[in-house]
Write an enzyme that holds these catalytic residues in place. Structure first.
Site, PDB file in Angstrom:
ATOM      1  N   GLU A  79      43.731  33.206  46.039  1.00  0.00           N
ATOM      2  CA  GLU A  79      44.341  32.336  45.029  1.00  0.00           C
ATOM      3  C   GLU A  79      45.819  32.681  44.820  1.00  0.00           C
ATOM      4  O   GLU A  79      46.167  33.826  44.553  1.00  0.00           O
ATOM      5  CB  GLU A  79      43.582  32.457  43.708  1.00  0.00           C
ATOM      6  CG  GLU A  79      42.098  32.097  43.807  1.00  0.00           C
ATOM      7  CD  GLU A  79      41.845  30.637  44.155  1.00  0.00           C
ATOM      8  OE1 GLU A  79      42.797  29.844  44.133  1.00  0.00           O
ATOM      9  OE2 GLU A  79      40.678  30.305  44.451  1.00  0.00           O
ATOM     10  N   CYS A 142      36.665  31.999  36.197  1.00  0.00           N
ATOM     11  CA  CYS A 142      37.474  32.710  37.196  1.00  0.00           C
ATOM     12  C   CYS A 142      38.963  32.521  36.930  1.00  0.00           C
ATOM     13  O   CYS A 142      39.731  33.484  36.880  1.00  0.00           O
ATOM     14  CB  CYS A 142      37.118  32.237  38.605  1.00  0.00           C
ATOM     15  SG  CYS A 142      35.537  32.839  39.212  1.00  0.00           S
ATOM     16  N   HIS A 166      38.340  34.151  45.707  1.00  0.00           N
ATOM     17  CA  HIS A 166      37.018  33.537  45.629  1.00  0.00           C
ATOM     18  C   HIS A 166      36.285  33.781  46.947  1.00  0.00           C
ATOM     19  O   HIS A 166      36.885  33.664  48.019  1.00  0.00           O
ATOM     20  CB  HIS A 166      37.121  32.030  45.397  1.00  0.00           C
ATOM     21  CG  HIS A 166      37.167  31.653  43.956  1.00  0.00           C
ATOM     22  ND1 HIS A 166      38.305  31.150  43.353  1.00  0.00           N
ATOM     23  CD2 HIS A 166      36.215  31.697  42.992  1.00  0.00           C
ATOM     24  CE1 HIS A 166      38.039  30.895  42.075  1.00  0.00           C
ATOM     25  NE2 HIS A 166      36.777  31.220  41.830  1.00  0.00           N
TER      26      HIS A 166
END
Length: 206
Positions: A79, A142, A166
Site C-alpha cells: 500500500e 486496515c 495486504h
C-alpha cells in the site's frame, strides 16, 4: 554486544464471522524468528490503533510492517497511501460501521507509506512472491489502522519506518472460487522472512 531492536510485525484477528485470518497465522509463524516481534490486533476501529501503539512502546522496534487480508486479491498488495476516511458498510468486530467518517480532524487527506514501496516490491518479487503496488487500502479497519499509525508517527516525530501490506487469503479459503489461487502460509512466511532480512540489513547499514 548490544542486541539491535526488532522489526515489529502486526496482523489482525479473524473478521466477518470467519475463523481464520492468514495474517494472524503469520504472526504465530514469525513470533519465534530472530529479530522479530509480533502482535495480533483487534479488527475494531476503536481499539486497533491503541493496540498498535502499545506494541510499538513495548518492543521499541526499528521498523514496523503491518499486514491485513485482501479477500479479493491473489497478490500481495504493497500500500502506497493511507486515506483519512473510513468508508465501509461492513461492521467491525465490535459491530461498528463507519461509512463515510473522517479518521482524524485537521489532518492530511492521506499519508504516504513510511518506507520506500519500490524496495518492498522488489524484495518480495525477488523472493518469488506475487506482488503489486496499491493506491488504496480500502475503507475498512486496515486503512484505519494504517492512517492512524502514520498520523501518530508523523505527529509525534518518531523515527519509525512503517508500511502496510495486504496479503491474499489462504488457498483453502478460495477453493470454491473459480480461477482463484490464494497464497499458502508457507510461501507467505518465506516472503515476509526475506522482507524482514532485507529490511534489517538496509536499516543496519543506514
Amino acid at each position: 554486544m548490544t542486541v539491535p531492536p526488532p522489526v515489529l510485525l502486526t496482523g489482525f484477528e479473524p473478521f466477518d464471522g470467519g475463523t481464520v485470518n492468514p495474517t494472524a497465522l503469520l504472526m504465530e509463524r514469525m513470533a519465534a524468528a530472530e529479530g522479530v516481534a509480533t502482535a495480533v490486533l483487534p479488527v475494531e476501529y476503536g481499539a486497533c490503533a491503541a493496540a498498535f501503539r502499545a506494541a510499538v512502546v513495548q518492543h521499541q522496534p526499528m521498523a514496523v510492517l503491518s499486514f491485513g487480508m485482501a479477500g479479493r486479491s491473489d497478490f500481495i498488495l504493497v500500500e502506497q497511501l493511507a486515506w483519512n476516511r473510513d468508508e465501509s458498510d461492513r461492521p467491525d468486530n465490535a459491530g461498528v460501521v463507519r461509512a463515510g467518517d473522517t479518521i482524524a480532524e485537521d489532518a492530511p487527506a492521506a499519508y504516504g507509506a513510511g518506507m520506500p514501496v519500490p524496495f518492498l516490491v522488489r524484495t518480495l518479487a525477488a523472493a518469488g512472491m506475487p506482488v503489486v503496488i496499491s493506491d488504496h487500502p480500502g475503507g475498512f479497519v486496515c486503512n484505519h489502522l494504517f492512517y492512524q499509525a502514520r498520523h501518530w508517527i508523523e505527529t509525534e516525530g518518531l523515527d519509525l519506518p512503517m508500511a502496510f501490506l495486504h496479503v491474499p487469503p489462504l488457498p483453502e479459503q478460495v477453493a470454491d472460487e473459480t480461477g482463484r489461487h490464494g497464497l499458502s502460509l508457507d510461501r507467505l512466511e518465506a516472503g515476509v522472512t526475506a522482507l524482514v532480512t532485507a529490511l534489517r540489513q538496509i536499516l543496519a547499514e543506514g
